[in-house]
Motif scaffolding. Structure first.
Motif, PDB file in Angstrom:
ATOM      1  N   PHE A 124     100.248  49.284  24.787  1.00 56.04           N
ATOM      2  CA  PHE A 124      99.691  49.934  25.966  1.00 56.04           C
ATOM      3  C   PHE A 124      98.174  49.832  26.064  1.00 56.04           C
ATOM      4  O   PHE A 124      97.626  49.861  27.166  1.00 56.04           O
ATOM      5  N   ILE A 125      97.481  49.765  24.919  1.00 56.04           N
ATOM      6  CA  ILE A 125      96.021  49.719  24.945  1.00 56.04           C
ATOM      7  C   ILE A 125      95.525  48.593  24.047  1.00 56.04           C
ATOM      8  O   ILE A 125      96.256  48.090  23.196  1.00 56.04           O
ATOM      9  N   ASN A 126      94.254  48.200  24.238  1.00 57.13           N
ATOM     10  CA  ASN A 126      93.723  47.068  23.481  1.00 57.13           C
ATOM     11  C   ASN A 126      93.208  47.490  22.113  1.00 57.13           C
ATOM     12  O   ASN A 126      93.144  48.670  21.781  1.00 57.13           O
ATOM     13  N   ALA A 127      92.817  46.486  21.322  1.00 60.44           N
ATOM     14  CA  ALA A 127      92.438  46.716  19.924  1.00 60.44           C
ATOM     15  C   ALA A 127      91.192  47.583  19.796  1.00 60.44           C
ATOM     16  O   ALA A 127      91.124  48.472  18.940  1.00 60.44           O
ATOM     17  N   SER A 128      90.175  47.344  20.619  1.00 58.32           N
ATOM     18  CA  SER A 128      88.931  48.106  20.525  1.00 58.32           C
ATOM     19  C   SER A 128      89.165  49.578  20.832  1.00 58.32           C
ATOM     20  O   SER A 128      88.687  50.468  20.123  1.00 58.32           O
ATOM     21  N   ASP A 156      88.826  38.083  23.564  1.00 55.07           N
ATOM     22  CA  ASP A 156      88.107  38.016  24.834  1.00 55.07           C
ATOM     23  C   ASP A 156      88.083  39.373  25.535  1.00 55.07           C
ATOM     24  O   ASP A 156      88.182  39.463  26.754  1.00 55.07           O
ATOM     25  N   GLU A 157      87.970  40.441  24.755  1.00 54.63           N
ATOM     26  CA  GLU A 157      87.878  41.772  25.325  1.00 54.63           C
ATOM     27  C   GLU A 157      86.426  42.072  25.699  1.00 54.63           C
ATOM     28  O   GLU A 157      85.502  41.632  25.021  1.00 54.63           O
ATOM     29  N   GLN A 158      86.257  42.846  26.757  1.00 57.70           N
ATOM     30  CA  GLN A 158      84.917  43.150  27.245  1.00 57.70           C
ATOM     31  C   GLN A 158      84.244  44.178  26.347  1.00 57.70           C
ATOM     32  O   GLN A 158      84.846  45.185  25.963  1.00 57.70           O
ATOM     33  N   LEU A 159      82.996  43.933  26.013  1.00 60.58           N
ATOM     34  CA  LEU A 159      82.205  44.840  25.188  1.00 60.58           C
ATOM     35  C   LEU A 159      81.149  45.468  26.093  1.00 60.58           C
ATOM     36  O   LEU A 159      80.247  44.785  26.574  1.00 60.58           O
ATOM     37  N   THR A 160      81.258  46.780  26.355  1.00 62.54           N
ATOM     38  CA  THR A 160      80.373  47.446  27.306  1.00 62.54           C
ATOM     39  C   THR A 160      79.386  48.369  26.589  1.00 62.54           C
ATOM     40  O   THR A 160      79.658  48.869  25.494  1.00 62.54           O
ATOM     41  N   PRO A 161      78.219  48.616  27.199  1.00 63.01           N
ATOM     42  CA  PRO A 161      77.231  49.533  26.594  1.00 63.01           C
ATOM     43  C   PRO A 161      77.786  50.924  26.295  1.00 63.01           C
ATOM     44  O   PRO A 161      77.493  51.473  25.231  1.00 63.01           O
TER      45      PRO A 161
END
Length: 307
Positions: A94-98, A274-279
């Motif tokens: 349901f959710i990503n690794a990060s 390729d997951e987005q890394l946000t501030p």
């Protein structure tokens, strides 16, 4: 001042939790390719084989726990292996690794609160502030990752709840090992808990009919490598290192190193998935680290003064 032996334990625990940060990425490689229950079973079959092979090569005999110890080991196997890994693999659907790893960063706070409640460990004002920082940092990361997370219509709340189940299972696995770590030692405690937890997983997988030749035959190299990483490094090796840390410096101080999980997972998720890394994710991670530092600073100071 910390002794050289303590510094060695710190390095070992840092390496262990960085390995665990990579398990979330490895777990994501398996989602969709394998049934979660089958993936958990294969992971710990490999972990069991690795542990038994190591003990055989080192000529270390498997101990024979008493009936009472076996009951305690079964509890560890259920919560730390069976329950934890069902939550882990189903949650990653349901959710990503990060995101998952940052929820797991709540572990030190949960362990600290449980130690205060169950074992009457001192909980001062600085530690309370640290725990609040841990919770606030995790909330910032989760909500910034998906503003709709609080919406009951979204599927992410299920993943969040399942991964939080990992936090509960790991808290039990950490706190209930205190006596066994001293009497049996970390290697025997980890090996028996993994063997018993693996048996629970295998029996459940067989009863529910999740083992099929098609599922096994469909495994490709990335999935095989992911299982090997999860089983050998992320389970057999890392669990021994973690329990050795608990035996030497305690559950709360060992648990602080779990803060490195999200940092590793966020980096691995960005590079490999390729997951987005946000501030906001980085800010939230920093707040969690600060909170965990505050949670453990009084303990470290007290120990250095000989208190």
């Amino acid at each position: 001042m910390h002794s050289p032996s303590d510094r060695i334990i710190y390095v070992k625990l840092a390496a262990v939790t960085m390995i665990w940060g990579g398990t979330f990425v490895a777990g994501r490689y398996l989602t969709g390719a394998l049934d979660p229950l089958l993936a958990a079973s294969l992971r710990f079959v490999l972990a069991s084989l690795a542990l038994l092979a190591f003990m055989g090569c080192a000529r270390i005999a498997l101990s024979r726990p008493s009936l009472r110890q076996m009951g305690q080991l079964a509890i560890l196997g259920f919560f730390g292996i069976f329950f934890y890994n069902l939550c882990f693999f189903y949650g990653l659907q349901f959710i990503n690794a990060s995101r998952a790893s940052l929820i797991v960063a709540l572990n030190p706070a949960v362990i600290g609160l449980a130690s205060w409640w169950l074992f009457k460990e001192r909980l001062g004002a600085i530690k309370v502030i640290g725990i609040a920082f841990c919770l606030a940092g995790a909330a910032v990361v989760i909500v910034s990752r998906n503003p709709q997370v609080l919406n009951p219509a979204t599927q992410t709340w299920r993943g969040d709840l399942l991964i939080f189940g990992c936090v509960v299972g790991w808290g039990v696995y950490s706190l209930c090992s205190r006596g066994l770590n001293q009497s049996l030692g970390p290697l025997q405690t980890v090996t028996w808990s993994i063997l018993l937890g693996t048996l629970m997983l295998i029996l459940t997988t067989l009863v529910l009919g999740r083992v099929t030749s098609e599922a096994i035959g469909s495994l490709q190299l990335p999935q095989v490598l992911s299982l090997a990483y999860l089983g050998v490094l992320g389970s057999a090796l890392a669990y021994i290192g973690y329990y050795d840390g608990i035996r030497r410096i305690g559950a709360t101080r060992s648990g602080v190193f779990i803060a490195l999980n999200p940092l590793t997972a966020v980096i691995c998720g960005a590079l490999l998935l390729d997951e987005q890394l946000t501030p906001p994710m980085l800010v939230g991670g920093g707040v969690i680290l600060l909170g965990i530092y505050l949670c453990n600073k009084p303990l470290a100071r007290g120990r250095a003064m000989g208190i």
